[in-house]
Design an enzyme around this catalytic site. Sequence first.
Site, PDB file in Angstrom:
ATOM      1  N   TYR A   1       0.969  -1.162   0.114  1.00 49.32           N
ATOM      2  CA  TYR A   1       0.067   0.153  -0.048  1.00 49.32           C
ATOM      3  C   TYR A   1       0.860   1.168  -0.008  1.00 49.32           C
ATOM      4  O   TYR A   1       1.943   1.119   0.378  1.00 49.32           O
ATOM      5  CB  TYR A   1      -0.837   0.032   1.143  1.00 49.32           C
ATOM      6  CG  TYR A   1      -2.239  -0.760   0.956  1.00 49.32           C
ATOM      7  CD1 TYR A   1      -3.323  -0.498   0.479  1.00 49.32           C
ATOM      8  CD2 TYR A   1      -2.069  -2.191   1.819  1.00 49.32           C
ATOM      9  CE1 TYR A   1      -4.369  -1.259   0.414  1.00 49.32           C
ATOM     10  CE2 TYR A   1      -3.206  -3.005   1.893  1.00 49.32           C
ATOM     11  CZ  TYR A   1      -4.261  -2.540   0.942  1.00 49.32           C
ATOM     12  OH  TYR A   1      -5.331  -3.614   1.145  1.00 49.32           O
TER      13      TYR A   1
ATOM     14  N   LEU B   1      -1.278  -8.757  -5.162  1.00 47.60           N
ATOM     15  CA  LEU B   1      -2.506  -9.665  -4.859  1.00 47.60           C
ATOM     16  C   LEU B   1      -3.588  -8.747  -4.293  1.00 47.60           C
ATOM     17  O   LEU B   1      -4.421  -8.370  -4.900  1.00 47.60           O
ATOM     18  CB  LEU B   1      -2.337 -10.779  -4.189  1.00 47.60           C
ATOM     19  CG  LEU B   1      -3.528 -11.632  -3.903  1.00 47.60           C
ATOM     20  CD1 LEU B   1      -4.459 -12.163  -5.150  1.00 47.60           C
ATOM     21  CD2 LEU B   1      -3.345 -12.874  -2.908  1.00 47.60           C
ATOM     22  N   ASP B   2      -3.120  -8.308  -3.130  1.00 47.44           N
ATOM     23  CA  ASP B   2      -4.325  -7.457  -2.197  1.00 47.44           C
ATOM     24  C   ASP B   2      -3.229  -6.373  -1.419  1.00 47.44           C
ATOM     25  O   ASP B   2      -2.743  -6.957  -0.260  1.00 47.44           O
ATOM     26  CB  ASP B   2      -4.855  -8.327  -1.372  1.00 47.44           C
ATOM     27  CG  ASP B   2      -5.803  -7.410  -0.503  1.00 47.44           C
ATOM     28  OD1 ASP B   2      -5.930  -6.400  -0.445  1.00 47.44           O
ATOM     29  OD2 ASP B   2      -6.348  -8.256   0.452  1.00 47.44           O
ATOM     30  N   PRO B   3      -2.935  -5.293  -1.958  1.00 50.18           N
ATOM     31  CA  PRO B   3      -3.555  -4.766  -2.960  1.00 50.18           C
ATOM     32  C   PRO B   3      -2.963  -4.935  -4.411  1.00 50.18           C
ATOM     33  O   PRO B   3      -1.764  -5.443  -4.459  1.00 50.18           O
ATOM     34  CB  PRO B   3      -3.154  -3.236  -2.579  1.00 50.18           C
ATOM     35  CG  PRO B   3      -1.923  -3.221  -1.675  1.00 50.18           C
ATOM     36  CD  PRO B   3      -1.791  -4.617  -1.217  1.00 50.18           C
TER      37      PRO B   3
ATOM     38  N   ASP C   1      -6.927  -7.121  -6.608  1.00 52.81           N
ATOM     39  CA  ASP C   1      -8.320  -6.719  -6.156  1.00 52.81           C
ATOM     40  C   ASP C   1      -8.887  -5.226  -6.671  1.00 52.81           C
ATOM     41  O   ASP C   1      -9.802  -5.233  -7.018  1.00 52.81           O
ATOM     42  CB  ASP C   1      -8.169  -6.551  -4.745  1.00 52.81           C
ATOM     43  CG  ASP C   1      -7.129  -5.545  -4.027  1.00 52.81           C
ATOM     44  OD1 ASP C   1      -6.321  -5.433  -4.497  1.00 52.81           O
ATOM     45  OD2 ASP C   1      -7.302  -5.265  -3.000  1.00 52.81           O
TER      46      ASP C   1
END
Length: 384
Positions: A105, A130-132, A135
């Site tokens: 992030y 992946l996340d973030p 998504d």
Amino acid sequence: MSELVPASGTVHWIGTGLSTGSGLARVCRAAERVRVWHRTEERAAEALDRLGLTGRAEPRAYTLPALTAQLAPGDVVVSMLPAPEHTGILAACVARKAHFACSSYVSDAVLTQVPAALAAGVVVLTEAGLDPGIDHLFAHSLVARARETIGDGTAASYRLTSYCGGIPAVPNDFRYRFSWAPLGVLGALRSPARYIEDGAETTAARPWEATRRHVVDGEGFEVYPNRDSVPFVEQYGMPAAWKARSFVRGTLRLEGWLRAWDAVFEELKGGDDARIAALARELAAAYPTTDTDRDRVVLAVSLDVRGPAGQAWSGSYLLDLVGDEEESAMARCVSRTLALGVGHVLDGSLPPGLSRAAETSARSEEWLRELALEGVEFTLRVDA
């Protein structure tokens, strides 16, 4: 806008932990020269051997001064280190006019350096994992499809949920498999979560206390909110005329996780930093990740929109992958997505300044097509 510094063709990949996988091989194919940095040159060489990349990248012993000394204008630095390390690395990149990429992030510390990076003609690519990462791609795609059907000016209401988790492919008593550092997992649980529920902003001081059951493709999981979801309402381009009934970005776990972690939660309620650090070490020892383990990644993003005259649109993306003996599912998703971003830096298609995996729906569709070609499989369902 400052002129983009042309990519030199050299990539510096720092760190070869649990999230480094076949994406590094893709970078080795795309770049003219790759240097892989680890705590020691020997450890870097061992990592390259493990990944089948011996001879395709140069092992290096990492220190920030050592990295800085080898940076040239247009180089690309990929940080797989913990997010707090990014500030110093990015500062070195800006000073040497090298581009920066990570899957983390955007932190406040990184944001403060973006103006200098922009002025220097340097790309700062973040949230490209992946996340973030994936998504964001799913959410942008769903929002764009819904806007085409419902219309931006319609006084619609909507529910958006985005849940992601790395879980054991074969459930264990702990109902979890560490796919990143235990201390980071515990730290995330200690951070309050802000989200929208029943049309109002809500904060969970202890995110696990907001855990609920969530069904994905007929299978039950447990989910809870994570970090601050509210800024993503704007980032995902939700029309101003639409009102959020629910907007939650969170974490997905196996059913039974809440009960299995009860003793951990008791520690989190009263433990200080030293005790939590000790607990992380204890959990790492008690639940080690071994070569025979197989992980599973589940990412489920859904959007449901309802207009005042009965207009309705629903869509969802599902990514559900299991790791194999060559690579964990987590490493595949994170490293291949980040490698795509590095490729965009190398080909000069990203502008200087801050970029994420997705800023627009068009760019999201482009990345999703590329991910599918890279073997990251997912499904889209739409009911309009």
